[in-house]
Design a protein around this motif. Structure first.
Motif, PDB file in Angstrom:
ATOM      1  N   HIS A 174      36.479  34.068  31.616  1.00 25.83           N
ATOM      2  CA  HIS A 174      36.661  32.246  31.819  1.00 25.83           C
ATOM      3  C   HIS A 174      35.796  32.170  32.038  1.00 25.83           C
ATOM      4  O   HIS A 174      34.808  32.905  32.636  1.00 25.83           O
ATOM      5  CB  HIS A 174      37.441  31.982  32.521  1.00 25.83           C
ATOM      6  CG  HIS A 174      37.319  32.194  34.652  1.00 25.83           C
ATOM      7  ND1 HIS A 174      36.372  31.769  35.081  1.00 25.83           N
ATOM      8  CD2 HIS A 174      37.699  33.328  35.005  1.00 25.83           C
ATOM      9  CE1 HIS A 174      36.396  31.974  35.815  1.00 25.83           C
ATOM     10  NE2 HIS A 174      37.410  33.327  36.238  1.00 25.83           N
ATOM     11  N   GLU A 194      40.402  28.641  33.718  1.00 26.30           N
ATOM     12  CA  GLU A 194      40.467  29.464  34.638  1.00 26.30           C
ATOM     13  C   GLU A 194      41.071  29.393  36.242  1.00 26.30           C
ATOM     14  O   GLU A 194      42.348  29.135  36.510  1.00 26.30           O
ATOM     15  CB  GLU A 194      40.415  30.919  34.882  1.00 26.30           C
ATOM     16  CG  GLU A 194      40.765  31.644  35.384  1.00 26.30           C
ATOM     17  CD  GLU A 194      40.332  32.181  36.613  1.00 26.30           C
ATOM     18  OE1 GLU A 194      39.794  30.820  36.536  1.00 26.30           O
ATOM     19  OE2 GLU A 194      41.329  32.986  36.904  1.00 26.30           O
ATOM     20  N   GLU A 224      40.554  42.168  31.240  1.00 25.32           N
ATOM     21  CA  GLU A 224      39.611  41.395  31.930  1.00 25.32           C
ATOM     22  C   GLU A 224      38.674  41.810  33.153  1.00 25.32           C
ATOM     23  O   GLU A 224      39.078  42.656  34.118  1.00 25.32           O
ATOM     24  CB  GLU A 224      40.831  40.319  32.717  1.00 25.32           C
ATOM     25  CG  GLU A 224      39.544  39.443  33.501  1.00 25.32           C
ATOM     26  CD  GLU A 224      40.340  38.406  34.059  1.00 25.32           C
ATOM     27  OE1 GLU A 224      41.186  38.443  33.701  1.00 25.32           O
ATOM     28  OE2 GLU A 224      39.440  37.297  34.236  1.00 25.32           O
ATOM     29  N   HIS A 274      36.347  41.393  36.435  1.00 25.32           N
ATOM     30  CA  HIS A 274      35.880  40.459  36.700  1.00 25.32           C
ATOM     31  C   HIS A 274      35.323  40.972  38.314  1.00 25.32           C
ATOM     32  O   HIS A 274      35.073  41.983  38.768  1.00 25.32           O
ATOM     33  CB  HIS A 274      37.010  40.120  37.383  1.00 25.32           C
ATOM     34  CG  HIS A 274      37.155  38.764  37.718  1.00 25.32           C
ATOM     35  ND1 HIS A 274      36.943  38.016  38.887  1.00 25.32           N
ATOM     36  CD2 HIS A 274      37.873  37.176  36.754  1.00 25.32           C
ATOM     37  CE1 HIS A 274      36.581  36.982  39.176  1.00 25.32           C
ATOM     38  NE2 HIS A 274      36.823  36.123  38.046  1.00 25.32           N
ATOM     39  N   GLY A 300      43.523  35.139  41.986  1.00 27.54           N
ATOM     40  CA  GLY A 300      43.831  34.832  40.471  1.00 27.54           C
ATOM     41  C   GLY A 300      43.866  35.288  39.241  1.00 27.54           C
ATOM     42  O   GLY A 300      42.092  35.044  39.142  1.00 27.54           O
ATOM     43  N   HIS A 301      44.159  35.472  38.132  1.00 21.82           N
ATOM     44  CA  HIS A 301      43.349  35.531  36.708  1.00 21.82           C
ATOM     45  C   HIS A 301      43.897  35.572  35.207  1.00 21.82           C
ATOM     46  O   HIS A 301      45.237  35.995  35.508  1.00 21.82           O
ATOM     47  CB  HIS A 301      42.354  36.863  36.550  1.00 21.82           C
ATOM     48  CG  HIS A 301      42.061  37.785  38.475  1.00 21.82           C
ATOM     49  ND1 HIS A 301      40.653  37.273  38.557  1.00 21.82           N
ATOM     50  CD2 HIS A 301      41.561  38.056  39.367  1.00 21.82           C
ATOM     51  CE1 HIS A 301      39.808  37.529  39.478  1.00 21.82           C
ATOM     52  NE2 HIS A 301      40.912  38.735  39.699  1.00 21.82           N
ATOM     53  N   ASP A 302      43.315  35.092  34.020  1.00 19.59           N
ATOM     54  CA  ASP A 302      44.326  34.769  33.385  1.00 19.59           C
ATOM     55  C   ASP A 302      44.595  36.450  33.233  1.00 19.59           C
ATOM     56  O   ASP A 302      46.553  36.172  32.115  1.00 19.59           O
ATOM     57  CB  ASP A 302      43.419  34.653  32.338  1.00 19.59           C
ATOM     58  CG  ASP A 302      42.711  33.339  32.063  1.00 19.59           C
ATOM     59  OD1 ASP A 302      41.178  33.256  32.524  1.00 19.59           O
ATOM     60  OD2 ASP A 302      43.522  32.254  32.846  1.00 19.59           O
TER      61      ASP A 302
HETATM   62 MN    MN Z   1      40.476  34.583  36.430  1.00 21.56          MN
END
Ligand code: MN
Ligand code: HGY
Ligand code: MN
Ligand code: MN
Length: 416
Positions: free
Chosen positions: A90, A135, A199, A201, A363-365
């Protein structure tokens, strides 16, 4: 994998540090420090355009879907866009956030494509890059709003009616950003194209500092939720109202913040936070009529999260009553604890044998997408261990190590 070591590690054209430097001045928050890039704000729109431009420079085919998710496709000569390996993150931020939360995953995805192109081969499965809007949920209050809309994890009517702190509805803001709000909502065709989502991050804790490693693979995401508590008292004049005649919701709210901390401390591993508290109407010479405060509660066991919130609600009612006030609790979003796909995790373990495995409290997509498709995460060391703060950091070498690891994972998953 037949890539020779030299080719594999040679820096490709778009290094992560170079890409991050291109956006380093977008959305700086002089007042708070760090970055404030609310979804569909000028700053975040600039980052969206930057991403699309970078993707086009890499001959990726770009599109913006009905939910505002940005896609960039490396079709590799495949007609159908199916069973794709997708990576992304994001570009929106929390208020006064760090430079890396979100953008590191997007820049690393672009740099990973550069690495793969530099290795001079064509994937057997399409590869796509994705950028999910909202996000952080910093503007409309619901975390991962874009990926929730895409997957059907939020009712479109509820999403359309969400309001930002200035009272603008998501529908109006989305329309101003070029979307047609009538069509936001589940997009099974877009989801059907994805075979696996990974993802990358920035790590938002100390795990990789303590392990002294640059990159880790994710194992799980802590369940988390957001609730709004509205404490109602009696608004009045600060000068003419004697202390004994007050029903001041700010006093009640102050007690409730302690209730929140105490409820979490009763459950090892629980996290409960009040990061935002807004007296209404908010005048210096005005006793507030109400106070809104937002709860963020997390725990590996969703039943414990529920128990902590239940206790907070009961104790908050008592604390408010002691000040002659009342309390209303409203759930804003809830994400169950997510364990990433075991088969994908073990494949990534083969591809990145030196990477330790970490669970994450953030938290994440990826946590939303994991409900319906094989999903994984990679984390890159943050030497400060601090996030959602200007102090968040990633060293250039670790950033490049992350992009290289992502390239290896994409190569291993997409096949060559
Ligand atoms: Mn995230
Ligand atoms: O709140 C979170 O955990 C994430 O950083 N959005
Ligand atoms: Mn993030
Ligand atoms: Mn974040």
């Amino acid at each position: 994998m037949t890539t020779d070591a030299q080719t594999r590690t040679t820096a490709a054209s778009g290094t992560v540090a170079g890409l991050m430097a291109q956006i380093a001045d977008t959305g700086r928050d002089a007042a708070r420090g760090g970055y404030s890039r609310p979804v569909y704000s000028t700053a975040e729109q600039e980052l969206r355009e930057w991403f699309l431009d970078q993707a086009r420079q890499r001959s990726l085919d770009t599109e913006t879907d009905r939910n505002g998710v940005l896609w960039a496709w490396w079709d590799a000569g495949h007609g159908a866009r199916q069973d794709a390996v997708v990576t992304g993150s994001h570009l929106d931020s929390v208020p006064g956030g760090g430079a890396f939360d979100g953008p590191l995953g997007v820049a690393s995805a672009l740099a990973a494509v550069d690495h793969l192109r530099h290795r001079g081969r064509t994937p057997r499965r399409p590869i796509a890059l994705a950028v999910f809007p909202e996000e952080e949920g910093s503007r409309f209050g619901v975390a991962c709003l874009g990926s929730r809309l895409l997957t059907g994890a939020i009712d479109p009517d509820r999403a359309r009616s969400l309001r930002d702190p200035d009272g603008n509805t998501f529908a109006d803001v989305a329309a101003a950003a070029g979307l047609d709000p009538r069509f936001v909502g589940p997009d099974p065709e877009a989801l059907a194209r994805i075979g696996a989502f990974v993802e990358l991050h920035v790590e938002q804790g100390r795990g990789l500092i303590d392990l002294d490693r640059p990159v880790a693979a994710g194992s799980s995401i802590l369940g988390h939720g957001r609730w709004r508590l509205t404490v109602t008292g009696q608004g009045n004049h600060a000068g003419t109202t004697l202390m004994e005649d007050r029903r001041d919701p700010v006093l009640a709210a102050a007690s409730i913040v302690h209730v929140v901390r105490d409820a979490a401390l009763r459950h090892p591993g629980a996290r409960a936070t009040v990061g935002r508290m807004v007296p209404v109407p908010g005048g210096t010479n005005v006793i507030a009529s109400s106070v809104n405060l937002w709860l963020d509660v997390r725990h590996p066991d969703d039943a414990v999260t529920a128990a902590v919130v239940e206790r907070i609600h009961a104790e908050a009612i008592r604390a408010a009553a002691a000040e002659g006030c009342t309390v209303r609790l409203c759930e804003e979003s809830l994400s169950p604890t997510v364990h990433f796909d075991p088969a994908l995790r073990s494949r990534i373990g083969e591809l990145l044998p030196a990477a330790p495995v970490l669970d994450t409290g953030a938290g994440h997509d990826a946590g939303v997408l994991a409900a319906g498709l094989p999903t994984a995460m990679l984390f890159v060391r943050n030497p400060t261990g601090v996030s959602h703060s200007p102090e968040e950091h990633v060293e250039d070498d670790d950033a490049e190590a992350g992009a290289l690891a992502l390239a290896d994972v994409l190569e291993g998953l997409a096949g060559w």
